[in-house]
Design a protein around this motif. Structure first.
Motif, PDB file in Angstrom:
ATOM      1  N   ILE A   1       8.210  39.948  68.511  1.00 31.65           N
ATOM      2  CA  ILE A   1       7.597  39.270  69.649  1.00 31.65           C
ATOM      3  C   ILE A   1       6.400  38.422  69.239  1.00 31.65           C
ATOM      4  O   ILE A   1       6.273  37.257  69.638  1.00 31.65           O
ATOM      5  N   LEU A   2       5.523  38.963  68.412  1.00 31.13           N
ATOM      6  CA  LEU A   2       4.258  38.289  68.128  1.00 31.13           C
ATOM      7  C   LEU A   2       4.231  37.516  66.812  1.00 31.13           C
ATOM      8  O   LEU A   2       3.378  36.641  66.627  1.00 31.13           O
ATOM      9  N   ASN A   3       5.154  37.809  65.896  1.00 30.21           N
ATOM     10  CA  ASN A   3       5.090  37.151  64.584  1.00 30.21           C
ATOM     11  C   ASN A   3       5.056  35.618  64.647  1.00 30.21           C
ATOM     12  O   ASN A   3       4.344  35.001  63.855  1.00 30.21           O
ATOM     13  N   PRO A   4       5.791  34.971  65.570  1.00 28.10           N
ATOM     14  CA  PRO A   4       5.712  33.510  65.606  1.00 28.10           C
ATOM     15  C   PRO A   4       4.291  32.986  65.846  1.00 28.10           C
ATOM     16  O   PRO A   4       3.991  31.837  65.529  1.00 28.10           O
TER      17      PRO A   4
ATOM     18  N   ALA B   1      24.830  46.049  63.565  1.00 24.24           N
ATOM     19  CA  ALA B   1      23.487  46.623  63.589  1.00 24.24           C
ATOM     20  C   ALA B   1      22.641  45.987  64.688  1.00 24.24           C
ATOM     21  O   ALA B   1      22.913  44.876  65.152  1.00 24.24           O
ATOM     22  N   ASP B   2      21.614  46.686  65.107  1.00 25.73           N
ATOM     23  CA  ASP B   2      20.663  46.199  66.105  1.00 25.73           C
ATOM     24  C   ASP B   2      19.845  45.053  65.504  1.00 25.73           C
ATOM     25  O   ASP B   2      19.169  45.225  64.491  1.00 25.73           O
ATOM     26  N   LYS B   3      19.893  43.893  66.142  1.00 29.31           N
ATOM     27  CA  LYS B   3      19.259  42.714  65.544  1.00 29.31           C
ATOM     28  C   LYS B   3      17.751  42.851  65.425  1.00 29.31           C
ATOM     29  O   LYS B   3      17.140  42.331  64.487  1.00 29.31           O
ATOM     30  N   ASN B   4      17.121  43.563  66.367  1.00 31.91           N
ATOM     31  CA  ASN B   4      15.672  43.730  66.303  1.00 31.91           C
ATOM     32  C   ASN B   4      15.270  44.669  65.180  1.00 31.91           C
ATOM     33  O   ASN B   4      14.223  44.484  64.538  1.00 31.91           O
ATOM     34  N   GLU B   5      16.104  45.668  64.927  1.00 30.73           N
ATOM     35  CA  GLU B   5      15.844  46.565  63.801  1.00 30.73           C
ATOM     36  C   GLU B   5      15.991  45.802  62.480  1.00 30.73           C
ATOM     37  O   GLU B   5      15.203  45.993  61.549  1.00 30.73           O
ATOM     38  N   ILE B   6      17.004  44.927  62.407  1.00 30.09           N
ATOM     39  CA  ILE B   6      17.166  44.114  61.193  1.00 30.09           C
ATOM     40  C   ILE B   6      15.938  43.239  60.985  1.00 30.09           C
ATOM     41  O   ILE B   6      15.393  43.142  59.879  1.00 30.09           O
ATOM     42  N   MET B   7      15.476  42.583  62.053  1.00 28.21           N
ATOM     43  CA  MET B   7      14.347  41.666  61.915  1.00 28.21           C
ATOM     44  C   MET B   7      13.070  42.390  61.518  1.00 28.21           C
ATOM     45  O   MET B   7      12.225  41.825  60.812  1.00 28.21           O
ATOM     46  N   THR B   8      12.934  43.632  61.941  1.00 22.50           N
ATOM     47  CA  THR B   8      11.770  44.412  61.509  1.00 22.50           C
ATOM     48  C   THR B   8      11.814  44.624  60.003  1.00 22.50           C
ATOM     49  O   THR B   8      10.782  44.564  59.318  1.00 22.50           O
ATOM     50  N   GLU B   9      13.016  44.849  59.467  1.00 24.85           N
ATOM     51  CA  GLU B   9      13.158  45.022  58.016  1.00 24.85           C
ATOM     52  C   GLU B   9      12.962  43.688  57.289  1.00 24.85           C
ATOM     53  O   GLU B   9      12.403  43.647  56.192  1.00 24.85           O
ATOM     54  N   VAL B  10      13.418  42.593  57.886  1.00 26.71           N
ATOM     55  CA  VAL B  10      13.161  41.272  57.307  1.00 26.71           C
ATOM     56  C   VAL B  10      11.658  41.016  57.248  1.00 26.71           C
ATOM     57  O   VAL B  10      11.128  40.508  56.249  1.00 26.71           O
ATOM     58  N   PHE B  11      10.958  41.369  58.313  1.00 27.70           N
ATOM     59  CA  PHE B  11       9.501  41.223  58.368  1.00 27.70           C
ATOM     60  C   PHE B  11       8.838  41.950  57.197  1.00 27.70           C
ATOM     61  O   PHE B  11       7.898  41.436  56.582  1.00 27.70           O
ATOM     62  N   LYS B  12       9.346  43.117  56.848  1.00 24.08           N
ATOM     63  CA  LYS B  12       8.770  43.905  55.754  1.00 24.08           C
ATOM     64  C   LYS B  12       9.162  43.365  54.376  1.00 24.08           C
ATOM     65  O   LYS B  12       8.546  43.725  53.371  1.00 24.08           O
TER      66      LYS B  12
ATOM     67  N   ALA C   1      19.616  31.741  64.191  1.00 25.02           N
ATOM     68  CA  ALA C   1      18.797  31.059  65.203  1.00 25.02           C
ATOM     69  C   ALA C   1      17.620  31.944  65.600  1.00 25.02           C
ATOM     70  O   ALA C   1      16.484  31.463  65.754  1.00 25.02           O
ATOM     71  N   PHE C   2      17.861  33.227  65.763  1.00 28.78           N
ATOM     72  CA  PHE C   2      16.790  34.177  66.071  1.00 28.78           C
ATOM     73  C   PHE C   2      15.811  34.262  64.905  1.00 28.78           C
ATOM     74  O   PHE C   2      14.584  34.260  65.096  1.00 28.78           O
ATOM     75  N   LEU C   3      16.346  34.303  63.684  1.00 29.70           N
ATOM     76  CA  LEU C   3      15.505  34.354  62.487  1.00 29.70           C
ATOM     77  C   LEU C   3      14.548  33.171  62.450  1.00 29.70           C
ATOM     78  O   LEU C   3      13.351  33.330  62.182  1.00 29.70           O
ATOM     79  N   LYS C   4      15.070  31.978  62.724  1.00 33.81           N
ATOM     80  CA  LYS C   4      14.228  30.780  62.702  1.00 33.81           C
ATOM     81  C   LYS C   4      13.115  30.864  63.732  1.00 33.81           C
ATOM     82  O   LYS C   4      11.964  30.479  63.459  1.00 33.81           O
ATOM     83  N   SER C   5      13.416  31.404  64.908  1.00 32.58           N
ATOM     84  CA  SER C   5      12.422  31.464  65.981  1.00 32.58           C
ATOM     85  C   SER C   5      11.245  32.370  65.645  1.00 32.58           C
ATOM     86  O   SER C   5      10.162  32.209  66.205  1.00 32.58           O
TER      87      SER C   5
ATOM     88  N   LEU D   1      24.609  28.164  54.986  1.00 27.41           N
ATOM     89  CA  LEU D   1      23.615  29.240  55.014  1.00 27.41           C
ATOM     90  C   LEU D   1      22.323  28.806  54.332  1.00 27.41           C
ATOM     91  O   LEU D   1      21.224  29.064  54.839  1.00 27.41           O
ATOM     92  N   LYS D   2      22.464  28.161  53.198  1.00 28.35           N
ATOM     93  CA  LYS D   2      21.269  27.697  52.486  1.00 28.35           C
ATOM     94  C   LYS D   2      20.471  26.705  53.325  1.00 28.35           C
ATOM     95  O   LYS D   2      19.234  26.766  53.394  1.00 28.35           O
ATOM     96  N   GLU D   3      21.172  25.808  53.986  1.00 27.11           N
ATOM     97  CA  GLU D   3      20.485  24.817  54.824  1.00 27.11           C
ATOM     98  C   GLU D   3      19.761  25.487  55.985  1.00 27.11           C
ATOM     99  O   GLU D   3      18.604  25.151  56.296  1.00 27.11           O
ATOM    100  N   LYS D   4      20.416  26.441  56.614  1.00 26.90           N
ATOM    101  CA  LYS D   4      19.820  27.111  57.771  1.00 26.90           C
ATOM    102  C   LYS D   4      18.659  28.006  57.359  1.00 26.90           C
ATOM    103  O   LYS D   4      17.655  28.115  58.083  1.00 26.90           O
ATOM    104  N   LEU D   5      18.764  28.639  56.205  1.00 25.80           N
ATOM    105  CA  LEU D   5      17.669  29.481  55.722  1.00 25.80           C
ATOM    106  C   LEU D   5      16.447  28.637  55.362  1.00 25.80           C
ATOM    107  O   LEU D   5      15.310  29.010  55.658  1.00 25.80           O
ATOM    108  N   ALA D   6      16.688  27.490  54.744  1.00 23.50           N
ATOM    109  CA  ALA D   6      15.580  26.582  54.431  1.00 23.50           C
ATOM    110  C   ALA D   6      14.941  26.074  55.722  1.00 23.50           C
ATOM    111  O   ALA D   6      13.705  25.991  55.827  1.00 23.50           O
ATOM    112  N   ASP D   7      15.766  25.776  56.718  1.00 22.70           N
ATOM    113  CA  ASP D   7      15.270  25.292  57.996  1.00 22.70           C
ATOM    114  C   ASP D   7      14.460  26.370  58.718  1.00 22.70           C
ATOM    115  O   ASP D   7      13.573  26.062  59.520  1.00 22.70           O
ATOM    116  N   ALA D   8      14.755  27.631  58.413  1.00 23.23           N
ATOM    117  CA  ALA D   8      14.016  28.759  59.010  1.00 23.23           C
ATOM    118  C   ALA D   8      12.725  29.065  58.268  1.00 23.23           C
ATOM    119  O   ALA D   8      12.010  30.006  58.626  1.00 23.23           O
TER     120      ALA D   8
END
Length: 395
Positions: A198-201, A293-304, A328-332, A356-363
């Motif tokens: 929620i707050l990372n952006p 998997a739960d996308k919010n749980e994944i993003m918490t691990e990405v954050f770490k 798209a969620f990752l980029k946001s 994938l490479k293009e989208k990851l760079a864009d994120a």
């Protein structure tokens, strides 16, 4: 039933044990949540925030059991989002002339959601104060974009309580109310998940706001957020955590996220995990199938994580829709200073890794050159590319 927070300050919110989703279906709730509202009974009686609309009538009726509503002198709306303001129409139907203290943006938000009802808005900005009697004041601090333009925090002098609204909260049900009574592992896990999703952006703004709050030199004995546990035991610990989390946070961890059609991409994902463990035994590895998997749980691990690897097979000259939505969620979420790699299988056209490479760079990720692009099912020649990919990812 109200619960004492400190002296003449009480919690009058709603513990939502059965809540499973928040922000529509955007945020998963695994351990319940709460909508925290607070009642101050000094020389003046002040209500800080309300609860979500589904609980509005129960909230008003419970409040009537504690106090004659006409005794409420002021209402403070720290944030107009519906989970905090949802009971306001039902409450104002009972006490329509009660002054509402909020930011100018909150007036727009509340009237936009509930219509122009002629409520008695009193617009405040950072540094404005409200005398509540017995030598105590409320001090207002704007918290723009944490996480809405209308957000603010309210500080109560004398008792040294910061009503922080969405900052420093968690979607976590704690019947015992206070951080020292909560399960500590779950408390910090849910606090981090809340920040990451929620707050990372808004991390640059978080860092500035923390500096601003510290610069006010206000003693803080309690931080009372709008969701989850109230911080009374070393309350500044969560402020210190936010300062760390806002500074491009990462641990020695790599997260692998993928989806697969006929298990070829899954095989590559698992082989990457094994290779990371081989090259760097101290690095934590997390692996998730995005579709399961739960996308919010994944993003918490990405954050770490200091790096991620994302995989998808090619389908219809593109990537799987599950992966596309996740990206798209990752980029946001605007993660900073993290590496990324891409991998996947294909049958004939093979665009997925490039996309994938293009989208990851864009994120905002630093994408390594190494990749694994396997036609049909991966074999040893494909797996032979993984050590170099991993080396670039964790170096």
């Amino acid at each position: 039933m109200k619960k004492q927070v400190k002296n003449n300050v009480s919690w009058v919110g709603y513990i939502d044990w059965e809540l499973e989703k928040f922000h529509g279906d955007e945020y998963s709730i695994l351990n319940g949540s709460s909508q925290n509202a607070y009642l101050i009974q000094e020389g003046k009686t002040v209500l800080i925030d309300t609860v979500w609309a589904p609980h509005q009538f129960e909230f008003v009726e419970n409040l009537k059991q504690e106090i004659d509503l006409k005794q409420i002198d002021y209402i403070v709306v720290n944030h107009g989002e519906i989970d905090h303001s949802g009971a306001l129409p039902a409450l104002m139907a009972e006490i329509p002339d009660t002054p509402i203290y909020c930011t100018a943006n909150a007036v727009k938000s509340l009237e936009g959601q509930f219509g122009q009802r002629g409520w008695n808005f009193q617009v405040v900005k950072t540094g404005d104060t409200l005398d509540i009697g017995n030598g105590k004041q409320l001090v207002f601090v704007e918290m723009r974009m944490l996480h809405w333009p209308d957000s603010m925090a309210t500080y109560m002098t004398g008792d040294n309580i910061l009503f922080s609204n969405d900052a420093f909260g968690q979607h976590f049900a704690v019947e015992e109310m206070f951080n020292d009574k909560a399960n500590q592992c779950l408390l910090m896990k849910e606090a981090m998940k809340y920040y990451a999703n929620i707050l990372n952006p808004f991390s640059p703004l978080v860092a500035k706001k923390i500096d601003e709050i510290v610069g006010l030199n206000l003693p803080i004995d309690i931080i009372a957020p709008s969701h989850g546990a109230i911080w009374r035991d070393n309350p500044l610990q969560i402020v210190e955590q936010y300062a760390k989390w806002a500074d491009s946070y990462q641990e020695n961890q790599v997260t692998i996220a993928y989806d697969t059609m006929w298990e070829g991409t899954a095989k590559i994902a698992h082989e990457i995990a094994r290779e990371i463990a081989k090259q760097s035994p101290d690095t934590v590895v997390k692996l998730f199938n995005i579709a399961k998997a739960d996308k919010n749980e994944i993003m918490t691990e990405v954050f770490k994580s200091k790096a991620i690897a994302v995989g998808s097979p090619t389908v219809g000259n593109d990537i799987l829709s599950s992966v596309a939505g996740w990206l798209a969620f990752l980029k946001s979420l605007k993660f900073k200073k993290k590496k990324a790699a891409a991998f996947g299988c294909y049958g004939w056209s093979g665009e997925s890794v490039k996309l994938l490479k293009e989208k990851l760079a864009d994120a905002g990720f630093s994408v390594v050159d190494g990749e694994v692009k396997s036609q049909w099912n991966p074999d040893q020649s494909d797996f032979a590319k993984i050590p170099e990919l991993v080396h670039q990812l964790i170096d």
